[in-house]
Design a protein around this motif. Structure first.
Motif, PDB file in Angstrom:
ATOM      1  N   THR A  48      47.666  30.266  54.194  1.00  0.00           N
ATOM      2  CA  THR A  48      47.814  29.171  55.142  1.00  0.00           C
ATOM      3  C   THR A  48      49.290  28.807  55.325  1.00  0.00           C
ATOM      4  OG1 THR A  48      45.659  28.335  54.478  1.00  0.00           O
ATOM      5  CG2 THR A  48      47.088  26.809  55.634  1.00  0.00           C
ATOM      6  N   ASP A 161      42.984  30.607  61.021  1.00  0.00           N
ATOM      7  CA  ASP A 161      42.865  30.365  59.582  1.00  0.00           C
ATOM      8  C   ASP A 161      41.393  30.288  59.195  1.00  0.00           C
ATOM      9  OD1 ASP A 161      43.285  29.839  56.972  1.00  0.00           O
ATOM     10  OD2 ASP A 161      44.581  28.103  57.283  1.00  0.00           O
ATOM     11  N   GLU A 162      40.860  31.377  58.709  1.00  0.00           N
ATOM     12  CA  GLU A 162      39.449  31.476  58.345  1.00  0.00           C
ATOM     13  C   GLU A 162      38.541  30.817  59.375  1.00  0.00           C
ATOM     14  OE1 GLU A 162      38.601  30.777  54.265  1.00  0.00           O
ATOM     15  OE2 GLU A 162      40.702  30.828  53.719  1.00  0.00           O
TER      16      GLU A 162
HETATM   17 MG   LIG Z   1      44.109  28.458  53.264  1.00  0.00          MG
END
Ligand SMILES: [Mg+2]
Ligand SMILES: Nc1ncnc2c1ncn2[C@@H]1O[C@H](COP(=O)(O)OP(=O)(O)OP(=O)(O)O)[C@@H](O)[C@H]1O
Lengths: 257, 297
Positions: A48, A161-162
């Motif tokens: 991240t 992000d995911e």
């Molecule tokens: Mg993360």
């Protein structure tokens, strides 16, 4: 192919009251135009953090990041950030949600751009839901709305992000296909963070494997599965298993060290 | 690639269908309610619910009647002294007298006015201060102990100071009202602002939002439900403020009538004033509750 993003020896240290946390240690990689790149690595290794750096939300402690010739802080127009949760605003309807980015840039009266968003909604099956509130949509549809909101400002580089981890497995596979398809047809570059190795293999053209914190780039694996078509089909490729094992071992080996 | 696209649009269609079905379901439910052609079990279930509701309503009314009846009875037969306890019939007489002389309207208006003004000032100023504290983390940290002290202090203790500083009468009553409501408004709204998901703020920032835009397009709309909950609390507290203020210093208003009635042992007047106060306060709460229902939709 043109180089869009370049990390050279990027270090990042978080300062806290009790500690200095070295999150990134000498990260170098580059991403070309229209490439779909996945970042995998053990939990807490700084994935991240890398996206925040590209988005200009953080500055590197040392090293250099070049996004289309300039530093990321000056290039906020170029990137679109998509989070794990869709973060649609419940008090706005779908249409108001997708034009949020334009509104912030005071371009929400620009007919051309509005028409483009309209076309996107139509193309991806959300036209009939413009006036609906987010709570009336299914998880997969919400994630698609979030993607269109990200695309609305016409960014070159998408940071993901995911983005699928909040969805159940079935929806996840279809939304994965959708998102991949949208990103490829709109000719976007994407940088995807994921925990899921098979997701990374099925989506990406290139996988960056990070080591444990303080993380370095352990390996950059270029994939050649494009001929198989959609992510779902790539999962059936014969190399899939082998790739999975290889990457899994790369991450695992690090953790047992 | 093409087949792939087809499967996507298939899945899209599927989802649409499901949603359409959901919509249809809702619609047919609404229709059914009118037509009432439910299955037996469901009719029974609905009947039970409405029966339960009726029992509750009737019990509530019965309790009220018993209480009033007992009150009336015990004062009539002299078990309780009506001079000290008043009685429903005496309250009715008092009400008639007050309304026919028309003087009561002034008192009701004065209290209502003080409450509303105090409530409005506290709300506007409170939200404004909360915004400032949200905006500047440093200011927030600096002022934190002062807010804690102000919050724990019983505001009524400041009554005499208020009277000296802003003068006796309406202005200090409104000030008392503001003082009582504003701290809770500030604290609750600030909490609500700070609770907003950090990722949502990052999302706005990644889209290039300025701090003002984050405030206007995210933080404020996000905290509207909390704002209305705060209103529900402060509207009650503003009545406390205005009545307390009137106890301290006043020559008109329902609080004044209550104190005055107490001093001259005119319990009918006290009880009647309290009754009217109840009616006004409930009315105002009802309006805020309506507002809430409207916003929640
Ligand atoms: Mg993360
Ligand atoms: N604001 C911060 N202050 C201090 N430390 C931080 C901060 N943000 C992240 N970290 C630390 O930096 C490291 C990397 O964090 P990051 O969120 O980038 O990891 P991640 O790879 O995204 O993890 P996950 O896979 O769990 O999402 C973690 O050890 C985390 O504890």
């Amino acid at each position: 192919m043109k180089e869009l993003l370049k990390f050279s020896n990027v270090k990042l240290t978080y300062q806290t009251l009790t500690d200095e946390i070295d999150a990134l240690n000498n990260i170098s990689f580059s991403i070309n135009d229209c490439e779909f790149v996945a970042i995998v690595g053990p939990s807490g290794c700084g994935k991240t953090t890398i996206l925040s750096l590209v988005a200009g939300l953080l500055s590197p402690t040392s090293g250099e990041i070049i996004l289309d010739g300039k530093s990321p802080k000056e290039q906020s127009n170029l990137i679109g950030y998509m989070f794990q949760k869709d973060h649609l605003f419940e008090w706005r309807n779908i249409w108001q949600n997708v034009i949020l980015g334009l509104e912030l840039k005071k371009e929400h009266k620009n007919i051309d751009k509005l028409n483009k968003i309209d076309a996107l909604l139509e193309k991806y099956g959300l036209k009939d839901f413009k006036k609906n509130k987010p709570s009336q949509l299914s998880g997969g549809m919400r994630q698609r709305v979030a993607l269109i909101r990200t695309l609305a400002t016409n960014p070159k580089l998408l940071l993901l992000d995911e983005p699928f981890s909040a969805l159940d497995f079935q929806t996840r596979l279809t939304v994965c296909d959708d998102v991949h398809n949208i990103i490829k047809t709109e000719k976007k570059t994407a940088l995807l963070v994921t925990h899921d190795i098979s997701e990374a293999i099925s989506l990406a053209d290139k996988i960056i494997i990070l080591s444990k914190r303080p993380s370095t780039v352990k390996k950059i694996k270029v994939l050649h599965l494009q001929d198989y078509g959609s992510p779902l089909k790539r999962r059936d490729a014969k190399e899939f298993r082998l790739l999975f094992d290889e990457i899994w071992r790369d991450i695992q080996y690090d953790e047992s060290e | 690639m093409k087949a792939n696209k087809n499967s996507i649009s298939d899945s899209l269609d599927n989802e649409k269908e499901v949603l359409n079905k959901k919509k249809l379901c809702c619609l047919s439910k609404k229709k059914n309610l009118k037509q009432k052609d439910f299955s037996k079990a469901h009719t029974l279930y609905l009947k039970q619910i409405s029966k339960e509701k009726r029992i509750i309503k009737i019990s509530q009314i019965v309790i009220l009647i018993i209480l009033l009846g007992l009150w009336e009875l015990t004062t009539q037969i002299g078990l309780l002294d009506a001079f000290y306890f008043s009685s429903p019939s005496r309250i009715c007489v008092e009400l008639g007298a007050l309304f026919s002389s028309g003087e009561i309207f002034l008192h009701m208006w004065v209290t209502l006015y003080e409450t509303l003004i105090g409530f409005a000032i506290a709300t506007i100023l409170g939200v404004f201060i909360a915004i400032i504290l949200w905006w500047s983390e440093r200011t927030r940290k600096i002022l934190e102990p002062y807010i804690v002290v102000l919050n724990s202090l019983p505001k009524i203790a400041l009554g005499p100071i208020l009277i000296i500083w802003v003068g006796s009468g309406t202005s200090s009553i409104i000030a008392m009202c503001v003082l009582i409501c504003i701290v809770i408004t500030i604290i609750s709204m600030l909490n609500s602002f700070l609770q907003c998901d950090n990722d949502k703020i990052l999302l706005m920032k990644s889209m290039g939002a300025t701090k003002t835009q984050i405030l206007l397009k995210l933080i404020l709309p996000y905290s509207i439900p909390d704002f209305i909950s705060v209103l529900k609390i402060t509207i009650g507290m503003s009545w406390i403020g205005s009545i307390m203020g009137e106890y301290l210093t006043s020559s008109e208003g329902l609080g004044y009538l209550i104190v005055y009635g107490g001093q001259i042992f005119e319990l009918d007047l006290v009880m009647t004033s309290i009754l009217l106060l109840c009616v006004l306060a409930c009315g105002m709460y009802y309006i805020v509750a309506k507002l809430e229902a409207r916003f929640r939709r």
